[in-house]
Design a protein around this motif. Structure first.
Motif, PDB file in Angstrom:
ATOM      1  N   GLY A  18       0.813  -1.214   0.000  1.00  0.00           N
ATOM      2  CA  GLY A  18       0.000   0.000   0.000  1.00  0.00           C
ATOM      3  C   GLY A  18       0.844   1.260   0.000  1.00  0.00           C
ATOM      4  O   GLY A  18       0.661   2.148  -0.835  1.00  0.00           O
ATOM      5  N   LEU A  19       1.793   1.339   0.938  1.00  0.00           N
ATOM      6  CA  LEU A  19       2.616   2.549   1.027  1.00  0.00           C
ATOM      7  C   LEU A  19       3.544   2.660  -0.172  1.00  0.00           C
ATOM      8  O   LEU A  19       3.787   3.751  -0.672  1.00  0.00           O
ATOM      9  CB  LEU A  19       3.418   2.548   2.333  1.00  0.00           C
ATOM     10  CG  LEU A  19       2.555   2.572   3.596  1.00  0.00           C
ATOM     11  CD1 LEU A  19       3.408   2.510   4.859  1.00  0.00           C
ATOM     12  CD2 LEU A  19       1.679   3.824   3.632  1.00  0.00           C
ATOM     13  N   ALA A  21       2.940   1.601  -3.217  1.00  0.00           N
ATOM     14  CA  ALA A  21       2.152   2.052  -4.370  1.00  0.00           C
ATOM     15  C   ALA A  21       1.894   3.552  -4.271  1.00  0.00           C
ATOM     16  O   ALA A  21       1.971   4.278  -5.260  1.00  0.00           O
ATOM     17  CB  ALA A  21       0.833   1.280  -4.434  1.00  0.00           C
ATOM     18  N   THR A  22       1.605   4.033  -3.063  1.00  0.00           N
ATOM     19  CA  THR A  22       1.372   5.467  -2.873  1.00  0.00           C
ATOM     20  C   THR A  22       2.631   6.256  -3.209  1.00  0.00           C
ATOM     21  O   THR A  22       2.598   7.251  -3.923  1.00  0.00           O
ATOM     22  CB  THR A  22       0.948   5.750  -1.420  1.00  0.00           C
ATOM     23  OG1 THR A  22      -0.215   4.996  -1.147  1.00  0.00           O
ATOM     24  CG2 THR A  22       0.649   7.223  -1.215  1.00  0.00           C
ATOM     25  N   ALA A  25       3.232   6.283  -6.930  1.00  0.00           N
ATOM     26  CA  ALA A  25       2.243   7.105  -7.641  1.00  0.00           C
ATOM     27  C   ALA A  25       2.547   8.589  -7.466  1.00  0.00           C
ATOM     28  O   ALA A  25       2.369   9.378  -8.384  1.00  0.00           O
ATOM     29  CB  ALA A  25       0.831   6.792  -7.136  1.00  0.00           C
ATOM     30  N   LEU A  26       3.021   8.978  -6.282  1.00  0.00           N
ATOM     31  CA  LEU A  26       3.211  10.402  -6.015  1.00  0.00           C
ATOM     32  C   LEU A  26       4.562  10.919  -6.484  1.00  0.00           C
ATOM     33  O   LEU A  26       4.716  12.100  -6.729  1.00  0.00           O
ATOM     34  CB  LEU A  26       3.048  10.692  -4.520  1.00  0.00           C
ATOM     35  CG  LEU A  26       1.675  10.386  -3.955  1.00  0.00           C
ATOM     36  CD1 LEU A  26       1.518  11.001  -2.584  1.00  0.00           C
ATOM     37  CD2 LEU A  26       0.573  10.887  -4.858  1.00  0.00           C
TER      38      LEU A  26
END
Lengths: 192, 182
Positions: A18-19, A21-22, A25-26
């Motif tokens: 999760g982290l 991927a974040t 993405a950012l």
């Protein structure tokens, strides 16, 4: 015991996935809803309440404010027409015309959005400052060495971005192709 | 059998990871401490127009500011009542953009759309707008009312300096901008 191990494994893996991927993405930039014209990309939706959550998170992280859609639209380029990253040690020729707009500006930034220091103290051009050819088109030489005409110095930085902003323009979310919005070409010349 | 169990745990982990990912993306704008609103808050008192220094390679309030523009910002707070905003337009191009507390652009107007020498408008929350008496003159078409989705936010006034010689005239136009409680 097996249940406990499995749960711990799943939770750790979930956090990493999760982290991670974040983070990706950012930091890599979003590609959603962009308008691609040649080497240029704009995200007109970012200047509206319909901005997507990824763009919002990205802007919250960098601290920038999007250009409002009633104000204008910003096109970004980090590579030339043949997809080679823009390198401040090479000569790059920006040539052609811009889409219909009352004013436009072109500005050179480092990848973090800072202006780049150079001896000429020039970070960009406005549509008023540019020297044009008889047919209204223009050429801007982007490079480390001084040039006659429109010279945009790179300060010799390794990577940079060009941002072309159109103000008071019909270009926006409805724009799809380069026929409606002819952007200048970006071609690479000799390197230092 | 253990392989299937492992795969199931992995599937669960990936699903949970997706939830973590979406939650963090949605939460970051709410928790950011260095977003544009926070950066402006550090230099601008509330309900006052503040001139923002032009960006330089060494120092800039925000990344990706256009150096061809003179910028002033009013950080507003409508909790005590609506605001009156006005700015005389400069010679080349003036725009006024409105952002919510979380830096979402909800409205922008430029000098041509305003159609006058001065961009004038009233800023209020949706609730304050609903409280306006209906049959008064103030609903006349010449009074522009902007409704802010959040009680706090930013008004960014930007004026183009098309050539360096226009800098002081453009700065003077922006210096007359006002945003004050009614």
């Amino acid at each position: 015991m097996r249940l406990l191990l499995g749960t711990a494994f799943a939770l750790i893996a979930a956090a990493v996935v999760g982290l991670g991927a974040t983070w990706i993405a950012l930091t890599r930039g979003t590609a959603y809803g962009g308008v691609n014209i040649g080497a240029w990309t704009a995200w007109p939706k970012n200047g509206t309440p319909g901005i997507d959550p990824y763009a919002r998170a990205m802007m919250a992280r960098t601290g920038e404010l999007p250009v409002g859609s009633g104000d204008g639209v910003a096109f970004y380029a980090n590579a030339d027409d043949s997809a080679q990253p823009l390198d401040g040690r090479c000569d790059v020729l920006l040539s052609g015309i811009t889409p219909q707009a009352r004013f436009w500006t072109v500005t050179l930034y480092d990848p973090d959005g800072r202006l780049v220091a150079n001896s000429a103290q020039r970070q960009g051009f406005t549509s008023q400052e540019i020297i044009r050819k008889a047919d209204g088109s223009f050429e801007i030489m982007v490079g480390p060495r001084a040039r006659p005409g429109n010279w945009l110095p790179t300060g010799g930085v390794e990577r940079y971005l060009l941002v072309l902003r159109l103000y008071d323009t019909p270009v926006g979310m409805a724009t799809r192709s380069g026929r409606e919005a002819p952007m200048p070409t970006i071609s690479r010349g000799a390197c230092l | 059998m253990p392989v299937i169990r492992l795969l199931l745990w992995l599937l669960g982990a990936v699903l949970l990871g997706g939830i973590v990912h979406l939650a963090t993306v949605l939460l970051i704008p709410l928790m950011a401490s260095q977003d544009a609103f926070a950066r402006v808050s550090a230099v601008a008192p509330v309900n006052t127009v503040v001139a923002i220094p032009s960006p330089t390679p060494e120092k800039a309030l925000m990344p990706f500011m256009d150096p061809a523009f003179v910028v002033s910002i009013c950080r507003y707070d409508l909790s005590r009542g609506p605001l009156k905003f006005s700015v005389p337009i400069s010679q080349a191009y003036t725009s006024v953009s409105f952002y919510t507390r979380s830096d979402v652009s909800y409205y922008a107007i430029n000098d041509r759309a305003a159609g006058r020498r001065v961009i004038e408008l009233d800023l209020m929350t949706a609730a304050q707008r609903a409280d306006l008496p209906e049959n008064e003159e103030i609903t006349a078409a010449d009074r522009l009312i902007v409704a802010s989705p959040t009680p706090t936010g930013l008004i960014v006034i930007r004026a183009l300096v098309p050539e360096p010689g226009w800098l002081s005239a453009t700065r003077n136009a922006l210096a007359a901008a006002q945003c004050r409680p009614q």
